[in-house]
Design a protein around this motif. Structure first.
Motif, PDB file in Angstrom:
ATOM      1  N   UNK A   1      41.436  65.541  12.453  1.00 51.69           N
ATOM      2  CA  UNK A   1      41.915  66.811  11.880  1.00 51.69           C
ATOM      3  C   UNK A   1      43.250  67.217  12.511  1.00 51.69           C
ATOM      4  N   UNK A   2      44.230  67.503  11.659  1.00 54.99           N
ATOM      5  CA  UNK A   2      45.562  67.861  12.128  1.00 54.99           C
ATOM      6  C   UNK A   2      46.453  66.678  12.425  1.00 54.99           C
ATOM      7  N   UNK A   3      45.902  65.464  12.253  1.00 52.27           N
ATOM      8  CA  UNK A   3      46.680  64.264  12.555  1.00 52.27           C
ATOM      9  C   UNK A   3      46.568  63.218  11.467  1.00 52.27           C
ATOM     10  N   UNK A   4      46.452  61.960  11.880  1.00 56.62           N
ATOM     11  CA  UNK A   4      46.467  60.828  10.955  1.00 56.62           C
ATOM     12  C   UNK A   4      45.234  59.967  11.160  1.00 56.62           C
ATOM     13  N   UNK A   5      44.605  59.570  10.045  1.00 60.09           N
ATOM     14  CA  UNK A   5      43.491  58.620  10.090  1.00 60.09           C
ATOM     15  C   UNK A   5      43.973  57.299   9.514  1.00 60.09           C
ATOM     16  N   UNK A   6      43.858  56.241  10.318  1.00 63.40           N
ATOM     17  CA  UNK A   6      44.292  54.911   9.884  1.00 63.40           C
ATOM     18  C   UNK A   6      43.070  54.076   9.550  1.00 63.40           C
ATOM     19  N   UNK A   7      42.934  53.711   8.278  1.00 66.25           N
ATOM     20  CA  UNK A   7      41.814  52.913   7.785  1.00 66.25           C
ATOM     21  C   UNK A   7      42.276  51.473   7.617  1.00 66.25           C
ATOM     22  N   UNK A   8      42.055  50.666   8.648  1.00 66.43           N
ATOM     23  CA  UNK A   8      42.465  49.268   8.588  1.00 66.43           C
ATOM     24  C   UNK A   8      41.460  48.463   7.767  1.00 66.43           C
ATOM     25  N   UNK A   9      41.961  47.463   7.059  1.00 69.06           N
ATOM     26  CA  UNK A   9      41.140  46.608   6.189  1.00 69.06           C
ATOM     27  C   UNK A   9      40.300  47.445   5.222  1.00 69.06           C
TER      28      UNK A   9
END
Length: 461
Positions: free
Chosen positions: A231-239
């Protein structure tokens, strides 16, 4: 990445005006390269990517608009400013409608030109004169292809659009995702990464969305999911291409409603998250084959960035190899100064099916085994043999050999097609056909001072 001056490529067939514009830009703190034709500009662009191109409209041979069209086809994010003494309102309308960044008529106001160049550099990823590339400090490159990707990444970072990063395993997709986060307004928020293909489906659902106490057997206490953690940032969903279909439905709801409901919960929680996803798979084909939801694909791929394989950025191999070597020498507490010239040649010419990750592995093996300050070619050859080799189809192998052979001839003859055709024992017409098939232009090999790939250095513009 070290600080650098923003670079400008200036194109004008009037030597006096070319010198005047170049001098003003250089005095303002830009690294300037000046050429007198569109053909020379295209040759330079094949070797190095500037931050901005400033070109006259009326040129001998290809004109400024033809140069712009060529740039737009190969690098749409590179800003082009057009100058002309023959400007008309229809010309300006046509140019700006085509995507030209700015259109100025001669005699132009120097302050307006400098303001337009500064604006182009700032918007398109270069930063102001004297700025630096701290946001992409972990990405070591001087490749034209990679600089184009970084320019697009810097632009999209300022927005909050979802980004899909495509590239083969080992090309650095997470590094680029982290760079986008650092360049974004969310830089002070969390960056949370998860590999969707490395976690079983039941655990992946709980990891992403969280769960409440008693949601399932073993859920003895509530668990905050990674989406809420970001929350408030970035979520990186690899593959992301490996995400199971049921979870694709739940993720789509998060993207649409900007809220997440943990497993077993009856109420949802609002979340403010920027999504960056990555995959080595062809998601378009997965959508066509029904293995990936089309609506989720378009939500995730608002902007798509493609990382080139290491074989398409061979000029980066010496830089990367020496970077890894210096880091690993400290790790192994060895006094290692570099690679032997033959060792670098072997690294540059290797196929690299595992890309940057494989290169780092090869360098670490060499660093661990070397007994001398300079890594010998024999160690590199051994490490390359012990790493997986690329298996190509006959057609792919033939095409690669043909392209490498043509490049070797053009380098040897410095772009002299007649001489290259003679060495290949082919007539010029057939040789030109081979060049077109390989997407090679002789002009890029005519410079007297080509970048030295073996040393990893390039001349100051």
């Amino acid at each position: 990445m070290a600080a650098k001056r923003p670079s400008v490529l200036v194109v004008d067939d009037d030597p006096a005006l070319l010198k005047l514009v170049s001098t003003r830009l250089a005095a303002a703190g830009y690294a300037v390269t000046a050429v007198e034709s569109a053909e020379a500009a295209l040759s330079h662009l094949a070797l190095a990517r500037p931050d901005v191109v400033v070109t006259d409209l009326r040129l001998q041979g290809l004109d400024g608009m033809a140069l712009f069209q060529s740039i737009r086809d190969s690098d749409p994010s590179l800003p082009v400013i057009v100058l002309t003494a023959h400007g008309t309102i229809p010309d300006a309308v046509e140019a700006t409608a085509s995507g030209v960044f700015a259109y100025l008529t001669k005699p132009y106001d120097p302050e307006i030109l400098l303001a337009k160049v500064a604006q182009a550099v700032q918007i398109c990823g270069g930063g102001a004169p004297g700025g630096d590339d701290e946001w992409c400090r972990d990405i070591i490159t001087r490749s034209t292809a990679m600089r184009a990707v970084l320019s697009e990444a810097k632009m999209v970072a300022a927005a909050d659009a979802a980004v899909l990063i495509q590239g083969e395993s080992g090309t650095g997709k997470e590094l680029l995702a982290r760079a986008i986060h650092r360049a974004s307004p969310r830089r002070d928020g969390p960056f949370v990464a998860i590999n969707c293909g490395a976690i079983p489906e039941p655990l992946l659902e709980s990891e992403l969305f969280g769960h409440v106490k008693g949601a399932f057997t073993g859920a003895n206490r509530p668990h905050t999911g990674l989406i809420q953690t970001a929350h408030g940032g970035t979520l990186f969903l690899d593959e992301i291409g490996d995400m199971p279909t049921p979870l694709q439905v739940k993720l789509l709801r998060v993207l649409q409603d900007r809220e997440v409901r943990p497993v077993g919960a009856t109420q949802a929680t609002q979340v403010d998250v920027r999504f960056i996803s990555a995959t080595h798979r062809d998601l378009r084909r997965a959508v066509e084959e029904g293995r990936f939801r089309e609506d989720l694909y378009y939500r995730l791929a608002v902007v798509t960035l493609r990382l080139p394989p290491l074989a398409e950025r061979r000029e980066d191999i010496p830089l990367l190899a020496n970077h890894f070597l210096h880091l690993l020498a400290r790790k192994y507490r060895k006094q290692i100064t570099g690679f032997a010239p033959e060792a670098l040649d072997a690294l540059v010419s290797a196929p690299w099916p595992g890309h940057v990750r494989q290169l780092a592995n090869v360098v670490e093996q060499c660093c661990a085994l070397t007994m001398t300050p300079v890594v010998p070619a024999a160690l590199v050859t051994r490490a390359l043999r012990e790493n997986p080799t690329e298996v190509l189809s006959y057609a792919e192998a033939k095409a690669r050999f043909e392209r490498d052979y043509l490049i070797q001839l053009l380098k040897l003859t410095r772009g002299n097609v007649a001489e290259a055709a003679r060495l290949a024992q082919r007539n010029r017409t057939e040789f030109y056909r081979l060049l077109r098939r390989a997407n090679l232009q002789p002009g890029m090999f005519k410079y007297d001072h080509l970048p030295d790939v073996a040393s990893g250095q390039e001349s100051d513009p």
